[in-house]
Scaffold this active site. Structure first.
Site, short mmCIF file in Angstrom:
data_model
loop_
_atom_site.label_atom_id
_atom_site.label_comp_id
_atom_site.label_asym_id
_atom_site.label_seq_id
_atom_site.Cartn_x
_atom_site.Cartn_y
_atom_site.Cartn_z
N GLY A 186 0.82 -1.21 0.00
CA GLY A 186 0.00 0.00 0.00
C GLY A 186 0.85 1.26 0.00
O GLY A 186 0.52 2.26 -0.68
N GLY A 244 5.47 -6.98 -6.50
CA GLY A 244 5.94 -7.04 -5.12
C GLY A 244 6.68 -5.81 -4.69
O GLY A 244 7.03 -4.95 -5.51
N LYS A 266 -4.67 -13.16 -11.64
CA LYS A 266 -3.57 -13.06 -10.66
C LYS A 266 -3.39 -14.39 -9.91
O LYS A 266 -2.26 -14.80 -9.61
CB LYS A 266 -3.82 -11.92 -9.67
CG LYS A 266 -2.72 -11.77 -8.59
CD LYS A 266 -1.38 -11.49 -9.19
CE LYS A 266 -0.17 -11.35 -8.32
NZ LYS A 266 -0.12 -11.64 -6.94
N HIS A 269 -1.47 -16.52 -12.20
CA HIS A 269 -0.10 -15.98 -12.20
C HIS A 269 0.69 -16.57 -11.03
O HIS A 269 1.84 -17.00 -11.16
CB HIS A 269 -0.16 -14.46 -12.12
CG HIS A 269 1.08 -13.77 -11.63
ND1 HIS A 269 1.50 -13.80 -10.30
CD2 HIS A 269 2.01 -13.02 -12.27
CE1 HIS A 269 2.61 -13.11 -10.17
NE2 HIS A 269 2.95 -12.62 -11.34
N GLU A 309 4.00 -18.84 -10.72
CA GLU A 309 5.12 -18.43 -9.86
C GLU A 309 5.60 -19.62 -9.00
O GLU A 309 6.81 -19.86 -8.86
CB GLU A 309 4.61 -17.28 -8.99
CG GLU A 309 5.57 -16.65 -8.03
CD GLU A 309 4.84 -15.53 -7.28
OE1 GLU A 309 4.56 -14.47 -7.89
OE2 GLU A 309 4.52 -15.70 -6.09
N TYR A 310 4.66 -20.37 -8.43
CA TYR A 310 5.02 -21.54 -7.61
C TYR A 310 5.83 -22.53 -8.45
O TYR A 310 6.85 -23.06 -8.01
CB TYR A 310 3.77 -22.28 -7.11
CG TYR A 310 3.06 -21.70 -5.91
CD1 TYR A 310 2.77 -20.35 -5.80
CD2 TYR A 310 2.63 -22.54 -4.89
CE1 TYR A 310 2.08 -19.85 -4.71
CE2 TYR A 310 1.94 -22.05 -3.79
CZ TYR A 310 1.67 -20.70 -3.71
OH TYR A 310 0.99 -20.21 -2.63
N1 LIG Z 1 3.83 -8.59 -0.59
C1 LIG Z 1 3.65 -8.96 -1.86
O1 LIG Z 1 4.56 -9.40 -2.57
C2 LIG Z 1 2.32 -8.84 -2.51
C3 LIG Z 1 1.17 -8.71 -1.78
N2 LIG Z 1 -0.03 -8.64 -2.42
C4 LIG Z 1 -1.29 -8.52 -1.68
O2 LIG Z 1 -1.46 -7.16 -1.29
C5 LIG Z 1 -2.18 -7.11 -0.05
C6 LIG Z 1 -1.33 -6.36 0.97
O3 LIG Z 1 -0.09 -7.04 1.09
P1 LIG Z 1 1.16 -6.43 1.91
O4 LIG Z 1 1.25 -4.96 1.68
O5 LIG Z 1 2.32 -7.30 1.57
O6 LIG Z 1 0.67 -6.70 3.41
P2 LIG Z 1 1.19 -5.99 4.76
O7 LIG Z 1 0.89 -6.94 5.84
O8 LIG Z 1 2.57 -5.48 4.58
O9 LIG Z 1 0.22 -4.72 4.88
C7 LIG Z 1 -1.15 -4.80 5.16
C8 LIG Z 1 -1.56 -3.50 5.83
O10 LIG Z 1 -2.98 -3.50 5.97
C9 LIG Z 1 -3.29 -2.97 7.27
N3 LIG Z 1 -4.62 -3.45 7.63
C10 LIG Z 1 -5.01 -4.71 7.95
N4 LIG Z 1 -6.33 -4.75 8.18
C11 LIG Z 1 -6.79 -3.49 8.01
C12 LIG Z 1 -8.08 -2.87 8.10
N5 LIG Z 1 -9.17 -3.59 8.41
N6 LIG Z 1 -8.18 -1.55 7.87
C13 LIG Z 1 -7.09 -0.83 7.56
N7 LIG Z 1 -5.83 -1.33 7.44
C14 LIG Z 1 -5.70 -2.66 7.66
C15 LIG Z 1 -2.18 -3.48 8.17
O11 LIG Z 1 -2.07 -2.70 9.35
C16 LIG Z 1 -0.98 -3.34 7.24
O12 LIG Z 1 -0.37 -2.07 7.34
C17 LIG Z 1 -2.44 -8.58 0.34
O13 LIG Z 1 -3.69 -8.97 -0.15
C18 LIG Z 1 -1.34 -9.33 -0.38
O14 LIG Z 1 -1.65 -10.68 -0.61
C19 LIG Z 1 -0.14 -8.64 -3.79
C20 LIG Z 1 0.98 -8.77 -4.55
C21 LIG Z 1 2.29 -8.89 -3.98
O1 LIG Z 2 1.30 -12.35 -4.86
C1 LIG Z 2 2.46 -12.38 -4.49
C2 LIG Z 2 3.58 -12.38 -5.44
O2 LIG Z 2 3.13 -12.42 -6.76
C3 LIG Z 2 2.71 -12.42 -3.02
O3 LIG Z 2 4.06 -12.31 -2.70
C4 LIG Z 2 2.09 -13.64 -2.45
O4 LIG Z 2 2.16 -13.58 -1.03
C5 LIG Z 2 2.77 -14.90 -2.97
O5 LIG Z 2 2.02 -16.04 -2.65
P1 LIG Z 2 2.45 -16.99 -1.42
O6 LIG Z 2 2.37 -16.13 -0.17
O7 LIG Z 2 1.46 -18.11 -1.41
O8 LIG Z 2 3.86 -17.43 -1.69
#
Ligand SMILES: NC(=O)C1=CN([C@@H]2O[C@H](COP(=O)(O)OP(=O)(O)OC[C@H]3O[C@@H](n4cnc5c(N)ncnc54)[C@H](O)[C@@H]3O)[C@@H](O)[C@H]2O)C=CC1
Ligand SMILES: O=C(CO)[C@H](O)[C@H](O)COP(=O)(O)O
Length: 299
Positions: free
Chosen positions: A12, A120, A169, A172, A176-177
């Site tokens: 975010g 990511g 996605k 996708h 990736e896996y």
């Molecule tokens: N980290 C990655 O590589 C990727 C993550 N995603 C997806 O993006 C989304 C966010 O992932 P990240 O940023 O990695 O997670 P993160 O855990 O780093 O951040 C999530 C944020 O949401 C906040 N949060 C949780 N519940 C909330 C609520 N009810 N209201 C307001 N804020 C709230 C938390 O305090 C935290 O700051 C997930 O669905 C994840 O699967 C998608 C692609 C890649």
């Molecule tokens: O979407 C992603 C990358 O493309 C996230 O990193 C996701 O968390 C990967 O999946 P998993 O947590 O099951 O390894």
């Protein structure tokens, strides 16, 4: 344009930064005050509650959710519900299950866009690849924000109706896996095999012109450079698994065989026995490489 951002974690915060950098305004909310303060330091208008968040948005609200998939999305939508109407647009940029997104699109008073996000935290500078499902008008309306968050105009596409963005996605991630599994097995054989090889060198030479060069392979190279050719203390228990599970379930439902993705998912579940396999340890380090997921370490 003014964008409201809910969920200011690893992903975010990048949406905030890139949207601001493109000259838009951002109102930022998270349950974690520190995350809100970080967004404010970057130039966003901080909101100290969801009510304050909604008050700061104009009459045609453009809201991006970047919270963990599952309950957090439903809870947030329930709280927003009374403040939304058909002129508003909500984007869910997380890894939500596509059938949840179809259900949410039907019940949300605003136009709902399910947006699969790839790249990511490590891809922040380049911008993301965005796979969007939902009404065309809402996609067109959000185009300036998608241009900013993605690598540019070529980094986002409307896939089709509600659910299609998260469907693409999900698959996708299945790919990736399987790719991580293939690299993991190759490097495991190189590591256990006949020659005393420097795996960073192998990855580096493969990344220069080889058929199998890729970003994941660049992350393998980085992993060997930073952890050592034996991956040092990286443990073999690999977390995650939901998006791979959904992909395999969908393959079964559609009667499309997915032996590689299934095997990769099984390996991940198998890793929870903690028996030290090199391929799983590399998978762990790669999940850090692309997703900044915590690397479990062994004693
Ligand atoms: N980290 C990655 O590589 C990727 C993550 N995603 C997806 O993006 C989304 C966010 O992932 P990240 O940023 O990695 O997670 P993160 O855990 O780093 O951040 C999530 C944020 O949401 C906040 N949060 C949780 N519940 C909330 C609520 N009810 N209201 C307001 N804020 C709230 C938390 O305090 C935290 O700051 C997930 O669905 C994840 O699967 C998608 C692609 C890649
Ligand atoms: O979407 C992603 C990358 O493309 C996230 O990193 C996701 O968390 C990967 O999946 P998993 O947590 O099951 O390894």
């Amino acid at each position: 344009m003014q964008l409201g951002l809910i969920g200011l974690g690893r992903m975010g915060q990048i949406v905030v930064d890139r949207t601001l950098a493109a000259g838009h305004d951002v109102v930022a909310f998270d349950l974690d005050d520190e995350a809100v303060a970080t967004a404010a330091d970057a130039g966003a208008d901080p909101a100290d509650s969801l009510a304050d968040f909604v008050d700061q948005l104009g009459s045609e609200k453009r809201i991006w959710l970047m919270v963990p998939a599952g309950e957090a999305v439903d809870v947030t939508l329930e709280e927003l519900e009374d403040h939304l109407d058909g002129d508003d647009v909500v984007v869910d940029g997380g890894n939500s299950y596509f059938e949840d997104s179809v259900r949410r699109a039907e019940s949300c008073p605003a136009a709902y866009l399910d947006c699969g996000t790839s790249g990511g935290p490590a891809g922040a500078e380049l911008g993301f690849s965005l796979m969007v499902g939902g009404p065309q008008w809402a996609y067109d309306e959000l185009e300036p924000v998608f241009d900013a968050v993605a690598t540019g105009p070529d980094g986002h596409e409307r896939m089709g109706p509600a659910g299609s963005g998260h469907y693409v996605k999900m698959i996708h991630n299945g790919v990736e896996y399987a790719l991580m599994q293939a690299y993991g097995e190759g490097f495991e054989l190189l590591h256990e095999g006949r020659f005393d090889l420097d795996l960073e060198n192998v990855a580096s030479v493969w990344n220069n012109g080889a058929v199998i060069r890729s970003w994941l392979l660049e992350l393998c190279e980085e992993a060997f450079r930073e952890e050592g050719t034996d991956l040092g203390t990286v443990a073999d228990r690999v977390e995650g698994g939901s998006t791979g599970t959904w992909t395999v379930q969908e393959g079964l439902e559609q009667e499309v065989p997915l032996p590689l993705i299934y095997t990769a998912l099984s390996e991940r579940f198998g890793s929870r026995a903690d028996d030290g396999r090199f391929s799983r340890r590399l998978a762990n380090r790669l999940r850090y490489g692309f997703g900044r997921h915590e690397v479990p370490r062994r004693e």
